[in-house]
Write a protein that holds these residues in place. Structure first.
Motif, short mmCIF file in Angstrom:
data_model
loop_
_atom_site.label_atom_id
_atom_site.label_comp_id
_atom_site.label_asym_id
_atom_site.label_seq_id
_atom_site.Cartn_x
_atom_site.Cartn_y
_atom_site.Cartn_z
N GLN A 23 0.81 -1.21 0.00
CA GLN A 23 0.00 0.00 0.00
C GLN A 23 0.85 1.26 0.00
O GLN A 23 2.03 1.24 0.28
CB GLN A 23 -0.94 0.01 1.20
CG GLN A 23 -0.27 0.08 2.54
CD GLN A 23 -1.29 0.12 3.67
OE1 GLN A 23 -2.49 0.18 3.45
NE2 GLN A 23 -0.80 0.10 4.88
N PRO A 35 -3.10 -5.63 7.08
CA PRO A 35 -4.31 -4.83 6.86
C PRO A 35 -4.66 -4.02 8.11
O PRO A 35 -4.67 -4.56 9.23
CB PRO A 35 -5.39 -5.87 6.56
CG PRO A 35 -4.65 -7.09 6.12
CD PRO A 35 -3.35 -7.05 6.86
N GLU A 52 -11.67 -3.56 8.08
CA GLU A 52 -10.46 -3.17 7.34
C GLU A 52 -9.86 -4.37 6.59
O GLU A 52 -9.44 -4.23 5.45
CB GLU A 52 -9.43 -2.56 8.29
CG GLU A 52 -9.78 -1.16 8.74
CD GLU A 52 -9.73 -0.12 7.62
OE1 GLU A 52 -9.08 -0.34 6.58
OE2 GLU A 52 -10.36 0.94 7.79
N GLU A 55 -12.15 -4.93 3.58
CA GLU A 55 -11.98 -3.89 2.57
C GLU A 55 -10.66 -4.04 1.80
O GLU A 55 -10.63 -3.87 0.59
CB GLU A 55 -11.99 -2.50 3.22
CG GLU A 55 -13.34 -2.00 3.61
CD GLU A 55 -13.32 -0.62 4.24
OE1 GLU A 55 -14.40 -0.14 4.60
OE2 GLU A 55 -12.22 -0.01 4.38
N GLU A 56 -9.61 -4.33 2.52
CA GLU A 56 -8.29 -4.33 1.90
C GLU A 56 -7.91 -5.64 1.22
O GLU A 56 -7.06 -5.65 0.34
CB GLU A 56 -7.22 -3.95 2.93
CG GLU A 56 -7.39 -2.52 3.40
CD GLU A 56 -6.30 -2.06 4.35
OE1 GLU A 56 -5.37 -2.82 4.65
OE2 GLU A 56 -6.38 -0.89 4.79
N ASP A 99 -10.55 -1.88 -1.72
CA ASP A 99 -10.12 -0.73 -0.95
C ASP A 99 -10.80 0.54 -1.43
O ASP A 99 -10.55 1.01 -2.54
CB ASP A 99 -8.60 -0.58 -1.05
CG ASP A 99 -8.08 0.63 -0.31
OD1 ASP A 99 -8.66 0.99 0.72
OD2 ASP A 99 -7.08 1.21 -0.77
N ILE A 104 -4.36 0.29 -2.02
CA ILE A 104 -3.85 -1.08 -2.02
C ILE A 104 -3.47 -1.47 -3.45
O ILE A 104 -4.26 -1.32 -4.38
CB ILE A 104 -4.90 -2.06 -1.46
CG1 ILE A 104 -5.36 -1.64 -0.07
CG2 ILE A 104 -4.37 -3.50 -1.48
CD1 ILE A 104 -4.27 -1.61 0.97
#
Length: 123
Positions: A23, A35, A52, A55-56, A99, A104
């Motif tokens: 990232q 993450p 999180e 999402e990532e 993301d 990311i």
């Protein structure tokens, strides 16, 4: 002083590999990290961690245990940071970039074994 609150998910698979994301902002050098991200006002730290990671990485996780809380103050930018770290395990989902911040660039399971230099043998 402004306070930033967040959570991180430490996820290790059956092969002993750590779930990591590459990232960074577009102009920055990209780095591998676990993450993590900022806590939303209505969330618990555990919920933040689960969100999180999803999402990532695309993986659905559940919290196994709380590992630690890291606190640090950055006087030069007037920010206090409180980050909660959780051991998590994958219970669903699949590797997928989701993301919303577009920070990311890759998702991978990384080997975390440390290769220490060998000590010379003494005869």
């Amino acid at each position: 002083m402004k306070k930033w609150l967040g959570s991180s998910g430490v996820c290790i698979n059956q092969d002993g590999q750590l779930l990591m994301v590459l990232q960074g902002r577009p102009a920055e050098n990209k780095t591998w990290s676990i993450p993590s991200g900022g806590k939303e006002q209505e969330e618990t730290f555990e919920e933040c961690c689960i969100r999180e990671v999803k999402e990532e990485t695309g993986y659905t996780v559940e919290v196994v245990e709380k590992l630690k809380v890291k606190q640090r103050t950055y006087e030069q930018i007037n920010v206090a940071v409180e980050a909660h770290y959780f051991l998590v395990k994958v219970v669903g989902g699949k590797r997928n970039f989701q993301d919303p911040d577009n920070l990311i660039y890759d998702i991978a399971w990384k080997d975390v074994r440390v290769n220490l230099p060998r000590r010379p043998r003494i005869s």
